[in-house]
Design a protein around this motif. Structure first.
Motif, PDB file in Angstrom:
ATOM      1  N   UNK A  62       0.796  -1.237   0.000  1.00 17.69           N
ATOM      2  CA  UNK A  62       0.000   0.000   0.000  1.00 17.69           C
ATOM      3  C   UNK A  62       0.825   1.282   0.000  1.00 17.69           C
ATOM      4  N   UNK A  63       1.953   1.320   0.709  1.00 19.36           N
ATOM      5  CA  UNK A  63       2.737   2.553   0.764  1.00 19.36           C
ATOM      6  C   UNK A  63       1.920   3.727   1.268  1.00 19.36           C
ATOM      7  N   UNK A  64       1.834   4.788   0.493  1.00 17.31           N
ATOM      8  CA  UNK A  64       1.062   5.962   0.902  1.00 17.31           C
ATOM      9  C   UNK A  64      -0.443   5.754   0.764  1.00 17.31           C
ATOM     10  N   UNK A  65      -0.847   4.607   0.197  1.00 17.02           N
ATOM     11  CA  UNK A  65      -2.241   4.136   0.232  1.00 17.02           C
ATOM     12  C   UNK A  65      -3.229   5.048  -0.500  1.00 17.02           C
ATOM     13  N   UNK A  66      -2.821   5.627  -1.606  1.00 23.00           N
ATOM     14  CA  UNK A  66      -3.708   6.560  -2.319  1.00 23.00           C
ATOM     15  C   UNK A  66      -5.041   5.913  -2.727  1.00 23.00           C
ATOM     16  N   UNK A  67      -5.069   4.706  -3.309  1.00 21.55           N
ATOM     17  CA  UNK A  67      -6.371   4.099  -3.635  1.00 21.55           C
ATOM     18  C   UNK A  67      -7.261   3.902  -2.410  1.00 21.55           C
ATOM     19  N   UNK A  68      -6.683   3.462  -1.308  1.00 21.66           N
ATOM     20  CA  UNK A  68      -7.474   3.276  -0.087  1.00 21.66           C
ATOM     21  C   UNK A  68      -7.954   4.605   0.475  1.00 21.66           C
ATOM     22  N   UNK A  69      -7.142   5.639   0.340  1.00 20.73           N
ATOM     23  CA  UNK A  69      -7.578   6.969   0.773  1.00 20.73           C
ATOM     24  C   UNK A  69      -8.800   7.408  -0.018  1.00 20.73           C
ATOM     25  N   UNK A  70      -8.806   7.111  -1.305  1.00 21.27           N
ATOM     26  CA  UNK A  70      -9.946   7.451  -2.146  1.00 21.27           C
ATOM     27  C   UNK A  70     -11.199   6.707  -1.674  1.00 21.27           C
ATOM     28  N   UNK A  71     -11.067   5.431  -1.366  1.00 24.58           N
ATOM     29  CA  UNK A  71     -12.207   4.663  -0.860  1.00 24.58           C
ATOM     30  C   UNK A  71     -12.722   5.253   0.450  1.00 24.58           C
ATOM     31  N   UNK A  72     -11.802   5.548   1.364  1.00 26.92           N
ATOM     32  CA  UNK A  72     -12.202   6.094   2.661  1.00 26.92           C
ATOM     33  C   UNK A  72     -12.791   7.491   2.518  1.00 26.92           C
ATOM     34  N   UNK A  73     -12.231   8.283   1.616  1.00 27.75           N
ATOM     35  CA  UNK A  73     -12.786   9.611   1.357  1.00 27.75           C
ATOM     36  C   UNK A  73     -14.249   9.498   0.938  1.00 27.75           C
ATOM     37  N   UNK A  74     -14.539   8.525   0.089  1.00 24.67           N
ATOM     38  CA  UNK A  74     -15.916   8.337  -0.368  1.00 24.67           C
ATOM     39  C   UNK A  74     -16.830   7.923   0.780  1.00 24.67           C
ATOM     40  N   UNK A  75     -16.357   7.032   1.633  1.00 22.42           N
ATOM     41  CA  UNK A  75     -17.166   6.589   2.772  1.00 22.42           C
ATOM     42  C   UNK A  75     -17.373   7.728   3.758  1.00 22.42           C
ATOM     43  N   UNK A  76     -16.307   8.425   4.097  1.00 22.72           N
ATOM     44  CA  UNK A  76     -16.388   9.498   5.091  1.00 22.72           C
ATOM     45  C   UNK A  76     -17.167  10.710   4.580  1.00 22.72           C
ATOM     46  N   UNK A  77     -17.349  10.811   3.271  1.00 22.10           N
ATOM     47  CA  UNK A  77     -18.091  11.942   2.720  1.00 22.10           C
ATOM     48  C   UNK A  77     -19.602  11.736   2.816  1.00 22.10           C
ATOM     49  N   UNK A  78     -20.015  10.543   3.172  1.00 19.14           N
ATOM     50  CA  UNK A  78     -21.443  10.265   3.313  1.00 19.14           C
ATOM     51  C   UNK A  78     -21.887  10.339   4.765  1.00 19.14           C
ATOM     52  N   UNK A  79     -23.129   9.912   4.987  1.00 14.76           N
ATOM     53  CA  UNK A  79     -23.664   9.906   6.340  1.00 14.76           C
ATOM     54  C   UNK A  79     -23.130   8.697   7.105  1.00 14.76           C
ATOM     55  N   UNK A  80     -22.822   8.863   8.392  1.00 16.73           N
ATOM     56  CA  UNK A  80     -22.324   7.732   9.173  1.00 16.73           C
ATOM     57  C   UNK A  80     -23.376   6.633   9.288  1.00 16.73           C
ATOM     58  N   UNK A  81     -22.918   5.398   9.202  1.00 18.71           N
ATOM     59  CA  UNK A  81     -23.804   4.252   9.388  1.00 18.71           C
ATOM     60  C   UNK A  81     -22.973   3.026   9.745  1.00 18.71           C
ATOM     61  N   UNK A  82     -23.185   2.479  10.946  1.00 16.12           N
ATOM     62  CA  UNK A  82     -22.464   1.260  11.327  1.00 16.12           C
ATOM     63  C   UNK A  82     -22.776   0.090  10.400  1.00 16.12           C
TER      64      UNK A  82
END
Length: 404
Positions: free
Chosen positions: A157-177
């Motif tokens: 992963x290194x700097x994990x840019x693809x995973x950051x993109x995935x997390x950015x998408x999740x965190x940009x929405x409404x929280x839901x467990x």
């Protein structure tokens, strides 16, 4: 010496001075380390809490703008490489790595790769940005919802840019467990996970609505610098260069947000050959890797792990069914603009490998990777689903597996 040229890091002049130029599309590798050690580094899990405990009081970051096929762009933030270097110096954390060399030597050395010791994870490489663009072409605005109840792993992963993109998408929405998305990050070096991977993930969270809630709770009445013992605030806009103060309140809010969003993070260090997929919860519906096929002698362990990590159902393990999946993939256009890529969003598993066509000076590249997958026992099939021909040729390949 081998060197990944074309990294996208903006390195401070004090650090850049130690890097020497190399031919385009090549690695730089210490000559006295041309062959990897015969003993593989055993894999291990490093807890999120432990990684958080190693963070400095503050770290600097810079924005990274990634143009997308949809004619928009996304801005992610990354920790500055020079800042990571200074953390090691300030804390005197330069622990010895295999071969007797210290952490700091690999930040200052004129090599991007020491096989079997340091695999270049501290820098951001361009194929990781390509993978973000490809994922955007596949999922578009539906990315966050498509990740629900999925297991994702980024290998090397290194700097994990693809995973950051995935997390950015999740965190940009409404929280839901109920999101229940598992994102696992693997890199050969624990050093990389400590210095860049986790800090970058925290920066991705800084764009979430929960971060704004945290900021309001820390400073509900607009306290000024004259207030005593005022809690340090994160920057208002993480898309601008700045510094992020790391406080107990911020790390607690980060962990709380992971729970509220249903995000389960895990971090693993060590070699691909020793990584035990069954011990970490089993295979994944999304397997991502970029800039990892550069060394021919590591392809066997990488291909084996890609196969073990992919969630191949008993039905898909049938060769005829897998061949049909490969045939559908082969009909996709090779441009990210083609809507055909959207079909991949519905596939039962997605194994994507982003790479340069050739890695000069090392011997690896797309041809060698395809041979490792399709040659011999014929473990699977490789199809190019996305490519860029400008400059150094790069592509993203989808791998479909015949058997487990």
């Amino acid at each position: 010496m081998f060197q990944f040229n074309f990294d996208v890091d903006d390195i401070d002049e004090r650090v850049a001075a130690v890097f020497s130029p190399a031919r385009p599309g090549s690695f730089e590798c210490a000559n006295n380390e041309a062959n990897p050690s015969s003993s593989e580094e055993p894999w291990k899990e490093i807890s999120t809490e432990h990684l958080l405990s190693t963070l400095p009081h503050t770290f600097s970051f810079s924005p990274l703008s990634i143009p997308l096929t949809s004619k928009r762009s996304i801005v992610l933030s990354r920790r500055d490489l020079f800042d990571a270097r200074f953390q090691l110096i300030a804390r005197d954390e330069c622990s010895p790595l295999k071969g007797g060399r210290s952490d700091i030597e690999f930040l200052d050395a004129p090599s991007d790769l020491v096989p079997g010791v340091y695999e270049g994870g501290l820098k951001t490489w361009e194929c990781s940005l390509d993978l973000v663009e490809c994922l955007d072409s596949i999922h578009g605005a539906d990315l966050a919802s498509s990740l629900a109840n999925k297991r994702v792993v980024e290998l090397g992963c290194g700097t994990a840019i693809p995973s950051l993109y995935l997390l950015h998408s999740v965190f940009s929405g409404e929280p839901s467990p109920q999101n229940d998305v598992h994102i696992h990050l693997q890199d050969y070096n624990e050093l990389v996970l400590r210095l860049v991977t986790l800090p970058n993930i925290i920066l991705a969270w800084c764009k979430s609505p929960r971060m704004r809630t945290y900021t309001t709770s820390v400073d509900p009445q607009g306290q000024t610098d004259e207030d005593d013992e005022c809690e340090p605030l994160p920057p208002a806009d993480a898309t601008e260069p700045g510094e992020l103060p790391i406080t107990p309140a911020l790390t607690a809010a980060f962990l709380e947000s992971l729970s509220q969003y249903g995000v389960h993070l895990k971090f693993f260090a060590g070699s691909w050959g020793t990584f035990d997929v069954s011990a970490v919860g089993g295979p994944y519906q999304v397997v991502l890797t970029s800039e990892t096929i550069y060394r021919p002698d590591s392809l066997s362990s990488l291909v084996d792990l890609l196969q073990r990590a992919s969630a191949i159902s008993p039905v898909l393990a049938d060769k005829s069914t897998a061949s049909a999946l490969a045939e559908r993939t082969s009909q996709l256009s090779l441009t990210g603009e083609d809507q055909g890529l959207r079909r991949l969003a519905a596939e039962p598993y997605l194994c994507l490998v982003a790479a340069k066509l050739v890695y000069f000076g090392v011997g690896g590249g797309v041809t060698e990777f395809v041979q490792a997958v399709e040659g011999g026992k014929g473990k699977g099939s490789v199809r190019t689903i996305w490519e860029k021909a400008q400059g150094v040729k790069r592509s993203i390949m989808q791998v479909t597996w015949n058997t487990i």
